[in-house]
Write a protein that holds these residues in place. Structure first.
Motif, PDB file in Angstrom:
ATOM      1  N   ASN A 146       3.850  93.583  36.142  1.00  0.00           N
ATOM      2  CA  ASN A 146       3.444  92.586  37.131  1.00  0.00           C
ATOM      3  C   ASN A 146       2.623  93.241  38.238  1.00  0.00           C
ATOM      4  OD1 ASN A 146       6.459  90.532  36.950  1.00  0.00           O
ATOM      5  ND2 ASN A 146       4.607  90.492  35.718  1.00  0.00           N
ATOM      6  N   VAL A 153       6.036  87.558  44.220  1.00  0.00           N
ATOM      7  CA  VAL A 153       6.092  87.968  42.818  1.00  0.00           C
ATOM      8  C   VAL A 153       6.404  86.759  41.944  1.00  0.00           C
ATOM      9  CG1 VAL A 153       6.785  90.332  43.351  1.00  0.00           C
ATOM     10  CG2 VAL A 153       8.536  88.574  43.033  1.00  0.00           C
ATOM     11  N   ASN A 159      11.684  86.371  45.561  1.00  0.00           N
ATOM     12  CA  ASN A 159      10.956  85.755  46.669  1.00  0.00           C
ATOM     13  C   ASN A 159      11.924  85.050  47.601  1.00  0.00           C
ATOM     14  OD1 ASN A 159       8.412  86.524  45.743  1.00  0.00           O
ATOM     15  ND2 ASN A 159       8.153  84.653  44.545  1.00  0.00           N
TER      16      ASN A 159
END
Length: 370
Positions: A146, A153, A159
């Motif tokens: 990622n 994210v 988050n």
């Protein structure tokens, strides 16, 4: 008698050695088992608008192409009306002394959006990489990971806000390539990478590459990262994309945290820039409240289309104010969220089907992380 005695002694020695070897093998297997890592999350939510329809609206203006009026902000995830699901996320990894791997699998609407440029639309691989730790100062990673850019994210468990920002939604999601991570000392880190065009996670269809870099500083109070991306993203333009991004967050007291994200991306005049602050207060052991206040400006983009086809037109500006509560019960996180989006154009539709430049909404999300 002597022969019999010797045979018994040999049998005893062999049994002892075999037993010790078996114990050692078992201990090694137990130690290796402890290095296996398993984590993940599942998330689901309810979403409703206060000043807009709670359904998708299709209107035909005569050009034979139905216009889709967004009934949610044109940011990724948490954009479906009513009761909806996010994704199931399973992360399996092995962490050895020198080598290891991570296999991160996702399934559900949020996962499908996260891997939207995979060759197979049903692909469930979010991250898949192996690494080799040369020493304490240098680690090589090969595969798909990622993005290192930005504050937010893909995983909802990582988050604070459940819905995501415009900067996250317009920026990269994932990269596939080779990177080198450096630990210069206890505080400073760095990263250099060569990668496929952004979000082409399975292979490189264009034969062109991007380059990434990061310089990071961290201590007991927080961290700051300066991120760079440069390279040709052929599905957008033949010109190289340049992005510079600052992500930082600090514990200013035992109960107050402040994060900041500022970014600028340009591809031959197409791109965006923006900034957001993330103040968060820990009001009790189980409850915290946080705000995302974001300004986002798109450059002269001719199509203005992102993610699932929602159109904001070219050169638009957006303000996003998202107030999120986070209540934790064991491994369950419950997040009530109020969001106000104000756009420089009339991109929303109210209950009377009149065009509107703002949308207020509410989301109640539940995330189980393990």
């Amino acid at each position: 008698m002597k022969i019999i005695t010797t045979s018994k002694i040999m049998k005893f020695l062999l049994f002892t050695v075999a037993g010790f070897t078996g114990f050692q093998t078992f201990a090694q297997e137990d130690e290796e088992t402890s290095n296996w890592l398993l984590s993940g999350s599942v998330d689901t939510y309810f979403r409703t608008n206060f000043n807009g329809l709670n359904k998708q609206v299709y209107l035909d203006d005569g050009d034979d192409i139905p216009d889709i009026f967004p009934q949610a902000p044109a940011s990724s995830f948490a954009d479906n009306p009513g009761f909806a699901i996010g994704m199931a996320n399973i992360i399996l990894g092995y962490e050895g002394e020198k080598v290891g791997f991570v296999a991160d699998l996702v399934y559900g609407p949020r996962g499908e959006d996260a891997v939207f440029l995979s060759d197979n639309s049903s692909n469930i691989v979010n991250q898949l990489y192996v690494y080799y730790k040369v020493n304490d100062a240098l680690t090589f990673t090969l595969g798909n990971w990622n993005t290192y850019l930005g504050y937010e994210v893909i995983s909802p468990a990582a988050n604070f806000n459940y819905s995501t920002s415009y900067m996250f939604s317009y920026g990269p999601f994932s990269h596939t390539g080779l990177k080198a991570d450096f630990n210069f000392d206890d505080n400073w880190t760095g990263m250099l990478a060569i990668m496929n065009p952004t979000d082409f996670t399975e292979f490189n269809p264009y034969g062109k590459y991007s380059f990434g870099g990061q310089l990071g500083y961290s201590n007991g109070m927080g961290s700051a990262y300066l991120n760079l991306l440069y390279g040709e993203q052929s599905y957008v333009s033949d010109e190289a994309t340049f992005q510079i991004d600052l992500t930082t967050g600090w514990d200013l007291s035992d109960v107050f945290y402040l994060g900041l994200n500022a970014t600028y991306q340009d591809t031959d005049g197409l791109g965006f820039y923006g900034a957001a602050i993330y103040p968060q207060f820990q009001t009790s052991e189980n409850f915290a409240i946080g705000l995302r206040a974001e300004y986002f400006k798109e450059l002269d983009n001719d199509d203005g289309i992102i993610d699932d086809g929602l159109v904001y037109g070219e050169d638009f500006r957006a303000l996003d104010f998202t107030l999120t509560g986070s209540y934790t019960v064991g491994n369950l996180i419950i997040k009530p969220e109020f969001r106000l989006d104000s756009i420089s154009e009339d991109v929303f539709v109210d209950r009377d089907l009149n065009a509107n430049d703002n949308l207020s909404s509410f989301v109640l999300a539940a995330i189980y992380a393990f």
